[in-house]
Write an enzyme that holds these catalytic residues in place. Structure first.
Site, short mmCIF file in Angstrom:
data_model
loop_
_atom_site.label_atom_id
_atom_site.label_comp_id
_atom_site.label_asym_id
_atom_site.label_seq_id
_atom_site.Cartn_x
_atom_site.Cartn_y
_atom_site.Cartn_z
N SER A 480 0.81 -1.21 0.00
CA SER A 480 0.00 0.00 0.00
C SER A 480 0.85 1.27 0.00
O SER A 480 1.49 1.58 -0.99
CB SER A 480 -0.96 -0.04 1.19
OG SER A 480 -1.99 0.88 1.03
N ASP A 491 10.38 5.82 -9.99
CA ASP A 491 9.99 6.56 -11.19
C ASP A 491 10.80 7.85 -11.36
O ASP A 491 11.16 8.22 -12.49
CB ASP A 491 8.49 6.91 -11.13
CG ASP A 491 7.61 5.70 -11.36
OD1 ASP A 491 8.10 4.71 -11.94
OD2 ASP A 491 6.42 5.74 -10.98
N LYS A 505 -0.86 -4.27 -3.38
CA LYS A 505 -2.16 -3.74 -2.95
C LYS A 505 -2.27 -2.30 -3.45
O LYS A 505 -1.74 -1.37 -2.85
CB LYS A 505 -2.27 -3.81 -1.43
CG LYS A 505 -3.44 -3.06 -0.81
CD LYS A 505 -4.77 -3.70 -1.16
CE LYS A 505 -5.88 -3.17 -0.24
NZ LYS A 505 -6.15 -1.72 -0.36
#
Length: 707
Positions: A480, A491, A505
């Site tokens: 999460s 990224d 998740k």
């Protein structure tokens, strides 16, 4: 006559066709209550709740799928798996009776008609009662009379097996299953009399609990068969279970600090709450199965076959009181029922116990000294009460990490490792703000709702708290909010992500009160700034570490009907592409080191051994052959352990006893198991430090060659 009335009539005839002989096996037990099936009927409140649930799912669930014949078929199959996951209760004739309604459940649910679900569950109760009665009769004849010299085998996993043809086939299967239970207990070191006593009590208790089935239990199971078709995090909660949302015994609840779920007849640990009693004990791991619960010095209560909420009630208790658990470690091979006892003191998990903490690892590489700072982040927390009342000194993950970063930089560290292993998530706000400590301003996560609208979340604060070399270490239990942070760091090219693919998740749930109970359903999905979902796949590390936990058992991808990984258009963000070209070289250096590292070599060998055991389809019901299977496993495990010990200069073992960490489930340190209190003894954390040093050396070489 309506479809519903026809159904009720046909189901009643089918149930009555079992006849009086169905329960004749256990008529001698006068203490057993009478099985009252007629009382198991849907109530008006349940019918209304089912209609509300259907409407909410149709209109507001992220996965906007129609309730039609195709979905009816999926609900039918899901419900059958709930009722008889190992295909050991229903006969082929039972299934033929049910099949008539495979494509009618949608129409019945839309009409608020719950009769099919109740009729199927009632048949399951009758078949389960038969099985308990048969088992108890067999046990009364004596465990010693069972034949363990035959050449019979038993199929380990019957999830896709053929349904037993008739009642005779059921009896044959049940006899094999009882023999298998006895064999497992024998190999776990139990004496025959103790096995007899344990199983007699187990089946008697299971039969009594079966007779306590309520209309609410049936309703919850049936509606959840519908909810689970939408995705595994969508769930109907009965009024009794609404307060036990996710059975999460943490924070304000006095328990052991673990998230539990049902796994066939067992209660399985899903994850450990950071700084909770279970995590602090260093004796429990995800996928361990709880088979017994005792209060302090009281008698151990066998909980195999119990409902999850009833097991939780036994485990919970007053703060400061003790509870003992009998646990089958996840590290055991499928045939090994060897258990161990774990004693815990119940307590609420305090915010300060979950707080981030730091340490420093010192290295000497090629004559050069390096200091690598480590910040362990157990969860993404915030003291909401202090925050809302305007307390200037409220605690949060971001505030604590900012302070620790400042302290470490004063100690002239050469790089930072952020340790998110076993971090199950927490506050989305904190995941966003923590990202901002390393990337400055910019988006950190995208949230897409069921209408396709995308919200961009970012950290509004300019500036960074640390801009030096960074690595984020994750494992399969990083979930999460951890995945949002790790994905953003990857990224942006801000640091290396190292470890295992994370949990996966990537969905957002909401709770909607109903007239009767509550519905938790998925209404949105997380996406990284690159447009990739964190759902299902998780965050794939730049450099991978091995793990003893199989991804087939743990993670979003292991859940049935998990929403898929996908992509949306990326956000506008500025990435640093300097790290990406260096990853192959860093990976080669890591692999060369790992090939000589006894811990890494051991872990890879253990994975292969576990996988070979998991791939077995059948186990012998011949005691000598079964003991040979177990001895083969233990011999290989001993050889692997001694290879590791010799490489470390330690004395080899003559045998693996029950006190050995390999046998009690705590295991050799691994990225998913408990870390030693001394960070330098954690080989995976130390290796992450080595990788950061490799990065420093490569960059230094680049600067030298450019100059």
């Amino acid at each position: 006559m309506t479809v519903s009335n026809l159904l009720r009539k046909s189901c009643l005839i089918a149930l009555l066709s079992l006849g009086a002989n169905a329960f004749a096996a256990d008529t001698a037990d006068s203490a057993m209550p009478i099985l009252d099936l007629e009382s198991l009927q849907p109530t008006r409140e349940q019918m209304i709740a089912s209609l509300n649930t259907v409407e909410l799912l149709r209109r507001h669930h992220y996965n906007r799928i129609r309730l039609d014949d195709a979905l009816s078929s999926e609900v039918f199959d899901t419900y059958l798996r709930q009722l008889d996951p190992q295909r050991s209760l229903f006969t082929a004739a039972d299934i033929d009776t049910f099949e008539e309604y495979r494509h009618k459940l949608d129409d019945l649910l839309l009409a608020g008609d719950l009769s099919v679900g109740f009729a199927m569950h009632t048949r399951q109760i009758q078949r389960a009662d038969q099985r308990m009665a048969y088992a108890r009769q067999l046990l009364r004849e004596g465990v010693g009379k069972l034949d363990f010299d035959s050449d019979q085998d038993i199929l380990i996993d019957r999830e896709e097996a053929d349904w037993p043809a008739d009642e005779k086939a059921l009896h044959t299967l049940w006899r094999q299953q009882i023999k298998d239970e006895v064999l497992r207990l024998k190999l776990a070191g139990r004496e025959t009399d103790a096995i007899q006593d344990l199983l007699e009590k187990r089946y008697a208790n299971q039969q009594k609990r079966l007779y306590q089935t309520r209309s609410e239990d049936i309703f919850q199971n049936y509606i959840n068969a519908l909810a689970q078709v939408y995705d595994p995090h969508t769930q109907y909660l009965s009024p009794d279970n609404a307060e036990n949302f996710d059975i999460n015994m943490s924070l304000s609840l006095e328990g052991i600090g673990a998230v539990l779920q049902s796994d066939n007849d067992y209660t399985k640990i899903v994850r450990l709450v950071p700084a909770g009693p279970a995590e602090k004990s260093k004796q429990l791991s995800p996928a361990d199965r709880i088979i017994g619960v005792a209060q302090d010095k009281g008698e151990m209560v066998d909980v195999v076959g119990w409902r999850l909420d009833e097991v939780v009630k036994l485990i919970r208790g007053p703060k400061g009181s003790s509870v003992r658990l009998e646990v089958i470690p996840a590290s055991n091979p499928p045939s090994d029922m060897t258990s161990r006892e774990v004693a815990l003191v119940r307590e609420a998990v305090k915010l300060e116990d979950q707080a981030a903490k730091s340490s420093v690892l010192e290295f000497n590489e090629q004559g050069n000294d390096y200091r690598i700072g480590v910040i362990e982040v157990p969860g993404f927390y915030i003291d909401f009460k202090a925050y809302r009342r305007g307390d200037a000194d409220y605690r949060s993950t971001t505030r604590d990490v900012r302070r620790l970063l400042g302290d470490l930089q004063k100690q002239n560290i050469d790089g930072i490792v952020l340790d998110l292993r076993n971090n199950g998530g927490g506050s989305l706000q904190e995941a966003t703000e923590l990202t901002g400590l390393f990337i400055g301003q910019g988006p950190s996560v995208l949230v897409r709702d069921s209408k396709g609208d995308v919200q961009v979340l970012d950290d509004p604060n300019a500036g960074v708290a640390y801009n030096g070399p960074l690595a984020v270490i994750v494992n399969r239990l990083s979930a999460s909010a951890s995945e949002i942070f790790a994905g953003a760091i990857q990224d942006y090219g801000r640091g290396l992500v190292i470890g295992e693919p994370t949990f996966g998740k990537g969905t957002v749930q909401s709770i909607q009160p109903l007239n009767h109970g509550e519905l938790k359903f998925t209404l949105a999905k997380f996406y990284r700034v690159s447009g990739q979902s964190t759902q299902n796949r998780g965050v794939v590390p730049d450099i991978a570490y091995p793990s003893l936990l199989e991804t087939a058992e743990i993670g979003e991808s292991a859940l049935p009907r998990a929403l898929p990984w996908d992509t949306i258009p990326p956000a506008r963000y500025q990435a640093d592409n300097g790290l990406q070209p260096l990853i192959p070289q860093l990976t080669d250096r890591h692999k060369a080191r790992a090939a000589k590292d006894p811990e890494f070599v051991y872990t890879l060998a253990r994975i292969d051994l576990n996988r070979s055991m998991q791939e077995r389809e059948y186990l012998p019901l011949n005691e000598a052959k079964r003991r040979a299977v177990q001895k083969e496993f233990e011999d290989k495990l001993l050889a692997m352990e001694n290879t590791r010990r010799q490489a470390l200069g330690e004395e080899p073992l003559a045998a693996l006893d029950k006190e050995d960490p390999l046998m009690d489930g705590s295991g050799i340190p691994s990225p998913l198991e408990e870390k030693d209190s001394d960070d330098k003894d954690d080989p995976f954390l130390a290796e992450t430090g080595h990788i950061l040093i490799d990065l420093l050396e490569i960059k230094r070489q680049q600067v030298a060659s450019a100059g």
